[in-house]
Design a protein around this motif. Structure first.
Motif, PDB file in Angstrom:
ATOM      1  N   CYS A 251      20.800  97.210  59.412  1.00 35.79           N
ATOM      2  CA  CYS A 251      19.867  97.724  58.136  1.00 35.79           C
ATOM      3  C   CYS A 251      19.103  98.879  58.905  1.00 35.79           C
ATOM      4  O   CYS A 251      18.453  98.790  59.908  1.00 35.79           O
ATOM      5  N   PRO A 252      19.326 100.230  58.306  1.00 39.71           N
ATOM      6  CA  PRO A 252      18.740 101.231  58.907  1.00 39.71           C
ATOM      7  C   PRO A 252      17.457 101.649  58.760  1.00 39.71           C
ATOM      8  O   PRO A 252      16.662 102.658  59.218  1.00 39.71           O
ATOM      9  N   VAL A 253      17.009 100.951  57.694  1.00 40.69           N
ATOM     10  CA  VAL A 253      15.382 100.964  57.215  1.00 40.69           C
ATOM     11  C   VAL A 253      14.538 100.140  58.065  1.00 40.69           C
ATOM     12  O   VAL A 253      14.736  99.079  58.087  1.00 40.69           O
ATOM     13  N   ALA A 254      13.328 100.848  58.564  1.00 39.18           N
ATOM     14  CA  ALA A 254      12.517 100.028  59.508  1.00 39.18           C
ATOM     15  C   ALA A 254      11.740  99.017  58.816  1.00 39.18           C
ATOM     16  O   ALA A 254      11.680  97.773  58.985  1.00 39.18           O
ATOM     17  N   VAL A 255      11.179  99.375  57.700  1.00 38.30           N
ATOM     18  CA  VAL A 255      10.521  98.324  56.924  1.00 38.30           C
ATOM     19  C   VAL A 255      10.867  98.490  55.287  1.00 38.30           C
ATOM     20  O   VAL A 255      10.335  99.134  54.299  1.00 38.30           O
ATOM     21  N   PRO A 256      12.257  97.655  54.977  1.00 37.81           N
ATOM     22  CA  PRO A 256      12.624  97.828  53.884  1.00 37.81           C
ATOM     23  C   PRO A 256      11.728  96.844  52.617  1.00 37.81           C
ATOM     24  O   PRO A 256      11.009  96.004  53.121  1.00 37.81           O
ATOM     25  N   PRO A 257      11.591  97.409  51.439  1.00 39.50           N
ATOM     26  CA  PRO A 257      10.820  96.629  50.359  1.00 39.50           C
ATOM     27  C   PRO A 257      11.585  95.150  50.151  1.00 39.50           C
ATOM     28  O   PRO A 257      12.619  95.260  50.404  1.00 39.50           O
ATOM     29  N   LYS A 258      10.876  94.387  49.800  1.00 37.98           N
ATOM     30  CA  LYS A 258      11.359  92.860  49.733  1.00 37.98           C
ATOM     31  C   LYS A 258      11.879  92.941  48.504  1.00 37.98           C
ATOM     32  O   LYS A 258      11.337  93.326  47.284  1.00 37.98           O
ATOM     33  N   LEU A 259      13.229  92.733  48.352  1.00 35.75           N
ATOM     34  CA  LEU A 259      14.081  92.556  46.962  1.00 35.75           C
ATOM     35  C   LEU A 259      14.807  91.194  47.156  1.00 35.75           C
ATOM     36  O   LEU A 259      15.973  91.081  47.857  1.00 35.75           O
ATOM     37  N   CYS A 260      14.287  90.071  46.416  1.00 40.03           N
ATOM     38  CA  CYS A 260      14.836  88.674  46.492  1.00 40.03           C
ATOM     39  C   CYS A 260      15.285  88.495  45.093  1.00 40.03           C
ATOM     40  O   CYS A 260      14.675  88.334  44.346  1.00 40.03           O
ATOM     41  N   ILE A 261      16.496  87.828  44.942  1.00 41.69           N
ATOM     42  CA  ILE A 261      17.099  87.254  43.720  1.00 41.69           C
ATOM     43  C   ILE A 261      17.813  86.272  43.866  1.00 41.69           C
ATOM     44  O   ILE A 261      18.648  86.251  44.947  1.00 41.69           O
ATOM     45  N   VAL A 262      18.000  85.267  42.790  1.00 42.47           N
ATOM     46  CA  VAL A 262      19.014  84.390  42.813  1.00 42.47           C
ATOM     47  C   VAL A 262      20.081  84.690  41.951  1.00 42.47           C
ATOM     48  O   VAL A 262      19.843  84.889  40.727  1.00 42.47           O
ATOM     49  N   THR A 263      21.327  85.090  42.691  1.00 38.59           N
ATOM     50  CA  THR A 263      22.370  85.752  41.792  1.00 38.59           C
ATOM     51  C   THR A 263      23.588  84.868  41.542  1.00 38.59           C
ATOM     52  O   THR A 263      24.675  85.056  40.742  1.00 38.59           O
ATOM     53  N   GLN A 264      23.620  83.718  42.639  1.00 36.25           N
ATOM     54  CA  GLN A 264      24.864  82.981  42.593  1.00 36.25           C
ATOM     55  C   GLN A 264      24.436  81.307  42.123  1.00 36.25           C
ATOM     56  O   GLN A 264      23.575  80.916  42.680  1.00 36.25           O
ATOM     57  N   TRP A 265      25.156  81.101  41.213  1.00 38.20           N
ATOM     58  CA  TRP A 265      24.803  79.613  40.761  1.00 38.20           C
ATOM     59  C   TRP A 265      26.149  78.537  40.754  1.00 38.20           C
ATOM     60  O   TRP A 265      26.964  79.013  40.405  1.00 38.20           O
TER      61      TRP A 265
END
Length: 309
Positions: A251-265
């Motif tokens: 991950c090249p970004v020091a502090v990435p914003p949090k992006l969390c999703i349930v995409t697999q079911w």
């Protein structure tokens, strides 16, 4: 007409051996029994298939044609019979999943399931097409989407964290700020629920630079492209575990914003849950999901990123 299967096999053995006595020895019967079976077949067919010439038998023209027609089929039946002897009984389980889940998540783990359940034979069907359980013989599916499929059993595979990822040859871990990313080629997964526009909005940015980009309709292609140094992808850490662990992605970004999703079911008709093989696989999926949740060091942390909430 009832097919005289035994007589056909006896004729084939005699024609192949060229001898009544050798055919009888091969079949474990008397020469008289062989002759009787061939005679019965000739009566049913209404023609002569062979005649004796000394100690050998000679095929008639009709016999030659018949032997040539059935030879390959009899051989295949014999091979199949030999192959099936001692074949252990197995339970077949058909699992459908997207190509990305199949390649990036299931395959690295599947051997542990097979080793633990040697009586279950798995067929993995890697496709993006949702299963029509009324027409297709699929036992259980891991489906990409929003989880809204009325009438089916649906259970989430757990939240996925979406982070920028690239080859360490392109940028060092944690070396970039979110505003630096438009300077690089951005890899887009066009069917993903996590898009760059959403990620930049979470970072508080509205990039003015026209993006250099490449688009893929399969996430596993985007992940492989990022590993090869083509650009920076926005993908699920769940699908990039092997690449992060091997150091092919960071991950090249020091502090990435949090992006969390349930995409697999996990999806199947509710009556499939009555089958032991489906419940066994479901329990295994839950164990793997729990193991991911219990990891003290997530792949993005290994890569040097520190997501913020």
């Amino acid at each position: 007409m009832q097919l005289p299967v035994r007589a056909i096999f006896v004729f084939h053995a005699a024609a192949r051996a060229g001898s009544i006595s050798r055919a009888a020895e091969e079949l474990g019967v008397t020469p008289s029994a062989v002759s009787q079976q061939i005679h019965a077949l000739e009566i049913q067919l209404g023609l002569s298939l062979m005649h004796k010439s000394g100690r050998r038998v000679v095929l008639t023209e009709a016999g030659e044609r018949y032997f040539s027609s059935i030879g390959d089929e009899i051989g295949r039946i014999a091979e199949a019979t030999a192959a099936i002897r001692g074949y252990r009984s197995v339970t077949a389980l058909t699992v459908r999943a997207t190509p990305t889940v199949s390649n990036k998540w299931l395959l690295p783990r599947l051997s542990s399931f097979l080793d633990a359940h040697p009586d279950i034979e798995v067929r993995l069907d890697g496709t993006n097409e949702p299963t029509d359980f009324n027409r297709e013989l699929v036992d259980i599916e891991i489906r990409h989407g929003d989880g809204r499929w009325p009438g089916l059993f649906v259970e989430g595979m757990g939240e996925e964290s979406f982070v920028p990822a690239c080859s360490p040859k392109l940028a060092a871990p944690g070396s970039l700020a979110p505003e630096d990313l438009p300077d690089f080629r951005l890899i887009h997964s066009v069917k993903s629920q996590a898009q760059w526009s959403r990620w930049f909005a979470l970072a508080g940015l509205r990039p003015e630079t026209r993006w250099r980009r490449v688009l893929f309709d399969r996430s596993h292609m985007a992940i492989d492209a990022a590993s090869d140094g083509m650009g920076i992808a926005l993908e699920s850490t769940m699908m990039m575990e092997r690449e992060f662990a091997a150091g092919r992605l960071i991950c090249p970004v020091a502090v990435p914003p949090k992006l969390c999703i349930v995409t697999q079911w996990i999806v199947c008709p509710r009556d499939h849950l009555r089958h032991k093989k489906v419940l066994t696989f479901l329990d295994w999926l839950r164990e793997e999901r729990a193991a991911r949740r219990d990891l003290r060091q997530a792949p993005d942390e290994v890569a040097g990123a520190e997501p913020v909430s």
